[in-house]
Enzyme design. Sequence first.
Site, PDB file in Angstrom:
ATOM      1  N   ILE A   1      29.373  33.428  44.087  1.00  0.00           N
ATOM      2  CA  ILE A   1      28.922  34.681  43.481  1.00  0.00           C
ATOM      3  C   ILE A   1      29.595  34.925  42.128  1.00  0.00           C
ATOM      4  O   ILE A   1      29.632  36.049  41.631  1.00  0.00           O
ATOM      5  CB  ILE A   1      29.149  35.871  44.426  1.00  0.00           C
ATOM      6  CG1 ILE A   1      30.628  36.046  44.778  1.00  0.00           C
ATOM      7  CG2 ILE A   1      28.328  35.727  45.676  1.00  0.00           C
ATOM      8  CD1 ILE A   1      30.903  37.316  45.575  1.00  0.00           C
TER       9      ILE A   1
ATOM     10  N   PHE B   1      30.197  41.459  44.673  1.00  0.00           N
ATOM     11  CA  PHE B   1      31.257  42.431  44.941  1.00  0.00           C
ATOM     12  C   PHE B   1      31.104  43.164  46.265  1.00  0.00           C
ATOM     13  O   PHE B   1      31.682  44.230  46.464  1.00  0.00           O
ATOM     14  CB  PHE B   1      31.371  43.443  43.798  1.00  0.00           C
ATOM     15  CG  PHE B   1      31.514  42.809  42.448  1.00  0.00           C
ATOM     16  CD1 PHE B   1      32.566  41.949  42.183  1.00  0.00           C
ATOM     17  CD2 PHE B   1      30.596  43.054  41.450  1.00  0.00           C
ATOM     18  CE1 PHE B   1      32.699  41.350  40.946  1.00  0.00           C
ATOM     19  CE2 PHE B   1      30.712  42.462  40.208  1.00  0.00           C
ATOM     20  CZ  PHE B   1      31.764  41.606  39.956  1.00  0.00           C
TER      21      PHE B   1
ATOM     22  N   GLN C   1      39.507  35.241  38.168  1.00  0.00           N
ATOM     23  CA  GLN C   1      39.290  36.186  39.258  1.00  0.00           C
ATOM     24  C   GLN C   1      40.348  37.273  39.284  1.00  0.00           C
ATOM     25  O   GLN C   1      40.044  38.456  39.454  1.00  0.00           O
ATOM     26  CB  GLN C   1      39.294  35.439  40.595  1.00  0.00           C
ATOM     27  CG  GLN C   1      38.007  34.723  40.910  1.00  0.00           C
ATOM     28  CD  GLN C   1      36.868  35.700  41.144  1.00  0.00           C
ATOM     29  OE1 GLN C   1      36.859  36.422  42.122  1.00  0.00           O
ATOM     30  NE2 GLN C   1      35.914  35.724  40.244  1.00  0.00           N
TER      31      GLN C   1
ATOM     32  N   ILE D   1      46.715  27.607  44.941  1.00  0.00           N
ATOM     33  CA  ILE D   1      45.667  27.874  43.965  1.00  0.00           C
ATOM     34  C   ILE D   1      44.884  26.585  43.732  1.00  0.00           C
ATOM     35  O   ILE D   1      45.426  25.593  43.252  1.00  0.00           O
ATOM     36  CB  ILE D   1      46.256  28.405  42.654  1.00  0.00           C
ATOM     37  CG1 ILE D   1      47.069  29.678  42.922  1.00  0.00           C
ATOM     38  CG2 ILE D   1      45.157  28.666  41.641  1.00  0.00           C
ATOM     39  CD1 ILE D   1      46.296  30.802  43.570  1.00  0.00           C
TER      40      ILE D   1
ATOM     41  N   GLU E   1      39.928  39.512  46.040  1.00  0.00           N
ATOM     42  CA  GLU E   1      40.075  40.961  46.170  1.00  0.00           C
ATOM     43  C   GLU E   1      41.427  41.482  45.689  1.00  0.00           C
ATOM     44  O   GLU E   1      41.518  42.598  45.178  1.00  0.00           O
ATOM     45  CB  GLU E   1      39.901  41.375  47.644  1.00  0.00           C
ATOM     46  CG  GLU E   1      38.863  40.603  48.411  1.00  0.00           C
ATOM     47  CD  GLU E   1      37.515  41.282  48.483  1.00  0.00           C
ATOM     48  OE1 GLU E   1      37.385  42.387  47.953  1.00  0.00           O
ATOM     49  OE2 GLU E   1      36.595  40.694  49.068  1.00  0.00           O
TER      50      GLU E   1
END
Length: 710
Positions: free
Chosen positions: A471, A246, A604, A595, A670
């Site tokens: 991540i 993050f 996500q 996508i 994000e």
Amino acid sequence: MTTSATGVTTMTGAVGTAHTRVEGRDKVTGAARYAGEIPFAGLAHGWLVLSTVARGRILPVDTEPVLGMPGVLTVLHHGNAPRLDIDYIGMLGVPPDPTAAVFQNDRVPHAGWPVALVVAETSEQAREAAESLVVTYGQEPHDIELSADRPDAYPVDGHMPAVTEKGDLEAELAASAHVVDVEYTTPEEHHGMMEPHAATARWDGGRLEIVDSNQGTTWVADEISRMFSLDASAVRVRSEHIGGGFGSKGVRAHQVSAVMAATALQRPVRVVLTRRQMFSLTGYRSPTAQRVRLGADSDGRLRALDHRSLSQTSTVWEFVEPSAGVARVMYDADAHRTSNEVVRLDVPSPTWMRGPGEAPGSFALEAALDELAERCGIDPIELRLRNEPERGPVSGLPFAGRNLAACFREGARRFGWAGRDPRPGTRREGRWLLGTGTAAASFPSGALPSTAAVTAEADGTYTVRIAAADIGTGARTALTLVAADALGVATDRVRVRIGDSDFGPAGIAGGSMGTRSWAWAVTAAAEELRDRLVPGGVVPPEGITVRSDTTAALGALAQKERHSFGAQFAEVAVDVTTGEVRVRRMLGIFAAGRIVNPLTARGQLVGGMTWGISMALHEEAVRDRASGGLYGADLAGYHVATHADVPTVEADWVDDPDPDDPVGIKGIGEVGIVGAAAAVANAVWHATGVRHRSLPIRPDRVLEAGGPGV
């Protein structure tokens, strides 16, 4: 499905189809090992000792009693640690964060500053000795208070200019039919990934190797080599599996101190941070105080927009939370001003955190737009559509796709917005007041230069090597799909290896740039390799390898405003007796490029929206004025949304490929959190008739504010 000249049938069109994680079985069975789990022969363990004062100087460090404790090997501190070089510009184009340059002097700039590292044979021995180490301080008065009226605030350029302005703001506000002039605040917020920060350093044949949990092995290797004045080729960083980041998993005190200890002892040393240590050592989102002024004609069209954001930074590292930046993209006005300012305080250094700038900035801006819609008597969606800019409000550049209107229209249809009674405080079910709200979202779509290598193996498979970092986003799987399509083969013939700085330079996992940057490099290498392979030809035993570098391609891109966009919708219920706010349902519709993997992409986006619920209702780190430290610096005291807090959360998207990207990617990591908290806050207003301009919207604040029926 295609058939080659040799009769081999392959599957293509992998991009865009749902695919489970290629490493999923390893993760759920425990076969995938994280940085703190990998064994090394002769491993020693380091434990950081943190300051107990918020400002002052370190006086004597009494190491002798600790060095006599069982298993203790050494104690590093400012009196014996090696000197580091922090006078350079790193690969991200900014100076290094001095927060990582530990044990360089006797200054204590905040509570929880690393003052020593105790190294022992076991982690238990290291912890016991660290807790026994006596450090004496010369304590000085500290200042940790952030407020909107601080006279020592000043503008700071971060990754964007501090101030932008055009037009006569005061004149346009004076000429406006409707004016909103309000202040919003957001609290200090912390990263809460599952895997703590951990690093092991060792010297192997004159070369430094670091096994770490980070968001970019190239980045960490570059910073460490510069800090320790080593040749770049003398440092290797590996980070195969990461349990979340993050924005916090860059270069930190634990890696630097591990390298120091491994150098001193000439054996492997591991440093793992505790959850409590992470609250002072790995960054956080600064609290913000934001003032938004909007002026509009009677039809809701903006004449003036002023967004000022104030955040805090430490005395050792100037980091700005650029919350006013979101206004530079979302809405235009004849007079337009934005400003990002900071105050230097005796607090730990803030850092990047999911949706940096945009997450808190969108709360203020989108809540203010909602207030303006109420003043104008215009539906909140209609107000936003009337203020859709044709070009970048500040840059003047064309948009490389801006499908925000499509997101709102599709979201409104699916959410049932048309049947909404705009009057607040009118819907009720027993003791629950019901309300709905919406907000817009955006986040930049960038790419960093990266290299990749693709090898055609003799057995008919393909190996991709790239210093990417997964991540938790599913990047390893996404790159498998991208490579398979570029090569024209089935996904089971592609093996993607990541997380090793020896694979060559690559961009970081951050800013929603990771998959876009890496996929570009993988596509370039894979397509060249495919073109070089002769149909029916034999691959030599050593294979055929093609390497790509996207630096030139990215440099040739035309200047445009490149962003992902979205529309957030929320329905809440507010208990009139307790003040509890429950989110009943959320919907996000996004325009975020092509996508690659709908399965992980939806995860996500839903994850970001869930974090928005957490931001709106739960998350709040509070500092003790007397000590300068945090109350409840753990996941018991710092509240985050849990499963019981998360209702039906649905994320979907409209068709929005980027024509300038070889795969059509923009970025999704994000944008899911942006606008989510504002949608919840706007829904609380619709339920209660009371505006909450400070997050989180706690039950006590709801009861104190009152409103119809509360």
